[in-house]
Design a protein around this motif. Structure first.
Motif, mmCIF file in Angstrom:
data_model
loop_
_atom_site.group_PDB
_atom_site.id
_atom_site.type_symbol
_atom_site.label_atom_id
_atom_site.label_comp_id
_atom_site.label_asym_id
_atom_site.label_seq_id
_atom_site.Cartn_x
_atom_site.Cartn_y
_atom_site.Cartn_z
ATOM 1 N N GLY A 1 -4.035 14.776 2.882
ATOM 2 C CA GLY A 1 -5.061 13.757 2.702
ATOM 3 C C GLY A 1 -4.481 12.380 2.481
ATOM 4 O O GLY A 1 -3.284 12.195 2.301
ATOM 5 N N THR A 2 -5.347 11.388 2.494
ATOM 6 C CA THR A 2 -4.928 9.996 2.290
ATOM 7 C C THR A 2 -5.633 9.400 1.077
ATOM 8 O O THR A 2 -6.035 8.240 1.093
ATOM 9 C CB THR A 2 -5.249 9.166 3.539
ATOM 10 O OG1 THR A 2 -6.649 9.269 3.808
ATOM 11 C CG2 THR A 2 -4.463 9.634 4.741
ATOM 12 N N ALA A 3 -5.769 10.189 0.007
ATOM 13 C CA ALA A 3 -6.573 9.769 -1.140
ATOM 14 C C ALA A 3 -6.000 8.570 -1.859
ATOM 15 O O ALA A 3 -6.724 7.659 -2.226
ATOM 16 C CB ALA A 3 -6.724 10.929 -2.111
ATOM 17 N N ARG A 4 -4.725 8.507 -2.098
ATOM 18 C CA ARG A 4 -4.146 7.432 -2.905
ATOM 19 C C ARG A 4 -3.462 6.362 -2.062
ATOM 20 O O ARG A 4 -2.555 5.690 -2.524
ATOM 21 C CB ARG A 4 -3.143 8.015 -3.888
ATOM 22 C CG ARG A 4 -3.808 8.931 -4.884
ATOM 23 C CD ARG A 4 -2.856 9.408 -5.908
ATOM 24 N NE ARG A 4 -3.537 10.308 -6.830
ATOM 25 C CZ ARG A 4 -2.937 11.065 -7.689
ATOM 26 N NH1 ARG A 4 -1.632 11.062 -7.762
ATOM 27 N NH2 ARG A 4 -3.617 11.841 -8.485
ATOM 28 N N PRO B 1 0.656 4.742 11.218
ATOM 29 C CA PRO B 1 1.116 6.125 11.357
ATOM 30 C C PRO B 1 1.403 6.458 12.815
ATOM 31 O O PRO B 1 0.745 5.946 13.728
ATOM 32 C CB PRO B 1 -0.044 6.952 10.816
ATOM 33 C CG PRO B 1 -1.223 6.059 10.873
ATOM 34 C CD PRO B 1 -0.711 4.657 10.754
ATOM 35 N N ALA B 2 2.392 7.290 13.010
ATOM 36 C CA ALA B 2 2.760 7.691 14.361
ATOM 37 C C ALA B 2 1.656 8.554 14.965
ATOM 38 O O ALA B 2 1.095 9.429 14.303
ATOM 39 C CB ALA B 2 4.071 8.460 14.341
ATOM 40 N N GLN C 1 0.873 -1.164 0.000
ATOM 41 C CA GLN C 1 0.000 0.000 0.000
ATOM 42 C C GLN C 1 0.914 1.218 0.000
ATOM 43 O O GLN C 1 1.812 1.318 0.831
ATOM 44 C CB GLN C 1 -0.879 0.041 1.247
ATOM 45 C CG GLN C 1 -2.231 -0.545 1.052
ATOM 46 C CD GLN C 1 -3.116 -0.318 2.252
ATOM 47 O OE1 GLN C 1 -2.679 -0.440 3.386
ATOM 48 N NE2 GLN C 1 -4.365 -0.020 2.015
ATOM 49 N N PRO C 2 0.718 2.158 -0.928
ATOM 50 C CA PRO C 2 1.612 3.315 -0.961
ATOM 51 C C PRO C 2 1.442 4.199 0.266
ATOM 52 O O PRO C 2 0.363 4.257 0.865
ATOM 53 C CB PRO C 2 1.207 4.049 -2.234
ATOM 54 C CG PRO C 2 -0.176 3.595 -2.513
ATOM 55 C CD PRO C 2 -0.286 2.210 -1.972
ATOM 56 N N ALA C 3 2.525 4.876 0.632
ATOM 57 C CA ALA C 3 2.489 5.776 1.779
ATOM 58 C C ALA C 3 1.806 7.082 1.396
ATOM 59 O O ALA C 3 1.662 7.418 0.217
ATOM 60 C CB ALA C 3 3.901 6.055 2.263
ATOM 61 N N LYS C 4 1.414 7.829 2.392
ATOM 62 C CA LYS C 4 0.786 9.123 2.171
ATOM 63 C C LYS C 4 1.806 10.074 1.571
ATOM 64 O O LYS C 4 2.971 10.080 1.953
ATOM 65 C CB LYS C 4 0.279 9.674 3.496
ATOM 66 C CG LYS C 4 -0.486 10.971 3.380
ATOM 67 C CD LYS C 4 -1.009 11.409 4.730
ATOM 68 C CE LYS C 4 0.035 12.140 5.524
ATOM 69 N NZ LYS C 4 0.399 13.433 5.026
ATOM 70 N N ASP C 5 1.374 10.883 0.620
ATOM 71 C CA ASP C 5 2.257 11.849 -0.009
ATOM 72 C C ASP C 5 2.681 12.893 1.024
ATOM 73 O O ASP C 5 1.850 13.423 1.760
ATOM 74 C CB ASP C 5 1.522 12.515 -1.174
ATOM 75 C CG ASP C 5 2.425 13.370 -2.027
ATOM 76 O OD1 ASP C 5 3.647 13.325 -1.822
ATOM 77 O OD2 ASP C 5 1.903 14.082 -2.903
#
Length: 103
Positions: A17-20, A81-82, A8-12
């Motif tokens: 946001g966490t869209a992708r 996520p921390a 699963q890709p990390a957040k940009d």
């Protein structure tokens, strides 16, 4: 036999946001080394599978696709996520600070 990683890709980092980050991706590993063009110095590869990124709704769908097509795979679980402690600017000036002043 191609090998791939499922993750699963990390957040940009530049977005809040966490869209992708919901979909699971299947990316193929590099199977042949990259070569440098002697004239221009550009890097290229004859491995076309490196350009393929498949997207799946769930991890199980990605694993099923890899096993169905004979792709060796490894699954990388996403890190949690921390948890950030909520602080306000006024906390820097409290009388009962736990950390000493730095200036």
């Amino acid at each position: 036999m191609p090998s791939a990683r499922i993750f699963q890709p990390a957040k940009d980092a530049s977005q809040s946001g966490t869209a992708r980050t919901k979909a699971w991706l299947l990316e193929f590993d590099q199977s042949s080394p990259r070569d440098t063009d002697p004239l221009m110095g550009w890097t290229g590869s004859s491995d076309m599978l490196q350009q393929v990124r498949l997207s799946f709704e769930t991890q199980e769908e990605a694993v099923a696709y890899a096993t169905r097509n004979g792709i060796t795979y490894r699954v990388e679980q996403p890190q949690k996520p921390a948890i950030r402690k909520g602080l306000s600017y006024s906390d820097n000036f409290k009388f009962n600070r736990t950390a000493p002043w730095t200036h």
